[in-house]
Design a protein around this motif. Structure first.
Motif, short mmCIF file in Angstrom:
data_model
loop_
_atom_site.label_atom_id
_atom_site.label_comp_id
_atom_site.label_asym_id
_atom_site.label_seq_id
_atom_site.Cartn_x
_atom_site.Cartn_y
_atom_site.Cartn_z
N ALA A 24 0.84 -1.19 0.00
CA ALA A 24 0.00 0.00 0.00
C ALA A 24 0.87 1.25 0.00
O ALA A 24 1.89 1.31 0.70
CB ALA A 24 -0.92 0.02 1.21
N SER A 25 0.47 2.23 -0.78
CA SER A 25 1.19 3.49 -0.82
C SER A 25 0.18 4.63 -0.94
O SER A 25 -1.01 4.41 -1.14
CB SER A 25 2.18 3.53 -1.98
N GLY A 26 0.68 5.85 -0.84
CA GLY A 26 -0.19 7.01 -0.87
C GLY A 26 -0.58 7.41 0.54
O GLY A 26 0.23 7.42 1.45
N SER A 27 -1.85 7.70 0.72
CA SER A 27 -2.37 8.13 2.02
C SER A 27 -2.69 6.92 2.88
O SER A 27 -3.85 6.61 3.16
CB SER A 27 -3.60 9.01 1.82
N THR A 28 -1.64 6.26 3.30
CA THR A 28 -1.81 5.00 4.03
C THR A 28 -2.15 5.19 5.50
O THR A 28 -2.58 4.23 6.15
CB THR A 28 -0.55 4.14 3.91
N PHE A 29 -1.95 6.38 6.02
CA PHE A 29 -2.32 6.62 7.40
C PHE A 29 -3.82 6.46 7.55
O PHE A 29 -4.60 7.03 6.80
CB PHE A 29 -1.90 8.03 7.84
N GLY A 30 -4.21 5.70 8.54
CA GLY A 30 -5.62 5.51 8.79
C GLY A 30 -6.22 4.26 8.17
O GLY A 30 -7.43 4.06 8.26
N ILE A 31 -5.40 3.43 7.53
CA ILE A 31 -5.91 2.15 7.03
C ILE A 31 -6.36 1.33 8.23
O ILE A 31 -5.59 1.08 9.15
CB ILE A 31 -4.85 1.39 6.23
N THR A 32 -7.61 0.92 8.20
CA THR A 32 -8.17 0.18 9.33
C THR A 32 -8.27 -1.31 9.06
O THR A 32 -8.19 -2.11 9.99
CB THR A 32 -9.56 0.71 9.69
N VAL A 33 -8.45 -1.67 7.81
CA VAL A 33 -8.62 -3.07 7.44
C VAL A 33 -7.84 -3.34 6.17
O VAL A 33 -7.85 -2.52 5.24
CB VAL A 33 -10.10 -3.42 7.21
N MET A 34 -7.19 -4.47 6.11
CA MET A 34 -6.61 -4.94 4.88
C MET A 34 -7.02 -6.40 4.71
O MET A 34 -7.11 -7.14 5.69
CB MET A 34 -5.09 -4.82 4.85
N GLY A 35 -7.29 -6.76 3.47
CA GLY A 35 -7.74 -8.11 3.24
C GLY A 35 -7.54 -8.56 1.81
O GLY A 35 -7.06 -7.82 0.96
N TRP A 36 -7.92 -9.80 1.59
CA TRP A 36 -7.83 -10.42 0.28
C TRP A 36 -9.18 -10.97 -0.12
O TRP A 36 -9.86 -11.61 0.68
CB TRP A 36 -6.81 -11.56 0.29
N TYR A 37 -9.55 -10.70 -1.35
CA TYR A 37 -10.74 -11.26 -1.97
C TYR A 37 -10.33 -12.03 -3.20
O TYR A 37 -9.23 -11.86 -3.72
CB TYR A 37 -11.72 -10.15 -2.37
N ASN A 95 -7.42 -5.55 -0.77
CA ASN A 95 -8.37 -4.53 -0.37
C ASN A 95 -7.87 -3.79 0.86
O ASN A 95 -7.29 -4.40 1.76
CB ASN A 95 -9.74 -5.17 -0.08
N ALA A 96 -8.10 -2.50 0.88
CA ALA A 96 -7.80 -1.69 2.07
C ALA A 96 -8.96 -0.75 2.31
O ALA A 96 -9.59 -0.27 1.37
CB ALA A 96 -6.50 -0.91 1.89
N VAL A 97 -9.23 -0.49 3.58
CA VAL A 97 -10.32 0.40 3.96
C VAL A 97 -9.74 1.59 4.71
O VAL A 97 -9.00 1.41 5.68
CB VAL A 97 -11.35 -0.32 4.84
N VAL A 98 -10.09 2.77 4.24
CA VAL A 98 -9.69 4.01 4.87
C VAL A 98 -10.92 4.90 4.98
O VAL A 98 -11.52 5.25 3.97
CB VAL A 98 -8.59 4.76 4.09
N SER A 99 -11.30 5.24 6.20
CA SER A 99 -12.46 6.10 6.43
C SER A 99 -13.68 5.60 5.67
O SER A 99 -14.39 6.37 5.01
CB SER A 99 -12.14 7.54 6.04
N TRP A 100 -13.92 4.32 5.74
CA TRP A 100 -15.06 3.66 5.12
C TRP A 100 -15.02 3.65 3.61
O TRP A 100 -16.01 3.32 2.95
CB TRP A 100 -16.38 4.25 5.61
N LYS A 101 -13.89 3.98 3.04
CA LYS A 101 -13.71 3.89 1.60
C LYS A 101 -12.87 2.67 1.26
O LYS A 101 -11.89 2.38 1.93
CB LYS A 101 -13.02 5.14 1.05
N ASP A 102 -13.28 1.97 0.23
CA ASP A 102 -12.58 0.77 -0.21
C ASP A 102 -11.61 1.09 -1.35
O ASP A 102 -11.96 1.80 -2.29
CB ASP A 102 -13.56 -0.29 -0.69
N TYR A 103 -10.42 0.54 -1.24
CA TYR A 103 -9.43 0.64 -2.30
C TYR A 103 -9.04 -0.76 -2.72
O TYR A 103 -8.98 -1.68 -1.90
CB TYR A 103 -8.20 1.42 -1.83
N TRP A 104 -8.76 -0.91 -4.01
CA TRP A 104 -8.50 -2.23 -4.57
C TRP A 104 -7.25 -2.24 -5.42
O TRP A 104 -6.93 -1.26 -6.11
CB TRP A 104 -9.68 -2.67 -5.44
N GLY A 105 -6.56 -3.36 -5.38
CA GLY A 105 -5.46 -3.58 -6.29
C GLY A 105 -5.97 -4.07 -7.63
O GLY A 105 -7.17 -4.24 -7.85
#
Length: 114
Positions: A24-37, A95-105
């Motif tokens: 993960a890169s960018g605004s990584t501060f505040g990532i609350t969840v990381m996972g795999w789908y 998958n990463a979650v930041v402030s209830w927003k989902d980000y995907w690879g």
């Protein structure tokens, strides 16, 4: 904004192992969840494993075989996959979650031959 880059997918025989990585890169501060789908052709995307506050959650189909871990200093999440089965064949997404927003690879293909 968070960017996720997966690596480690490939072709293995049944019973083999792979380790997926997601950086993960960018605004990584505040990532609350990381996972795999994962998503196989003709199937819905499903949660494989997630980690939050040091805990882990796994799909029943992978319990005992897969392990999720996170390197907090490097912002990398791993998925160690052992005793792979043909039914594990799918595109795996980080998958990463930041402030209830989902980000995907972009996804990485895992193919397990019988």
């Amino acid at each position: 904004q968070v960017q996720l880059v997966e690596s480690g997918g490939g072709l293995v025989q049944a019973g083999g192992s792979l380790r997926l990585s997601c950086a993960a890169s960018g605004s990584t501060f505040g990532i609350t969840v990381m996972g795999w789908y994962r998503q196989a052709p003709g199937k819905q995307r499903e949660l494989v494993a997630s980690t939050h506050n040091g805990g882990a959650n796994y799909a029943d189909s992978v319990k005992g075989r897969f392990t999720i871990s996170r390197d907090y200093a490097k912002n990398i999440v791993y998925l160690q996959m052992n005793t792979l089965k043909p039914e594990d064949t799918a595109v795996y997404y980080c998958n990463a979650v930041v402030s209830w927003k989902d980000y995907w690879g972009q996804g990485t293909q895992v193919t397990v031959s019988s």
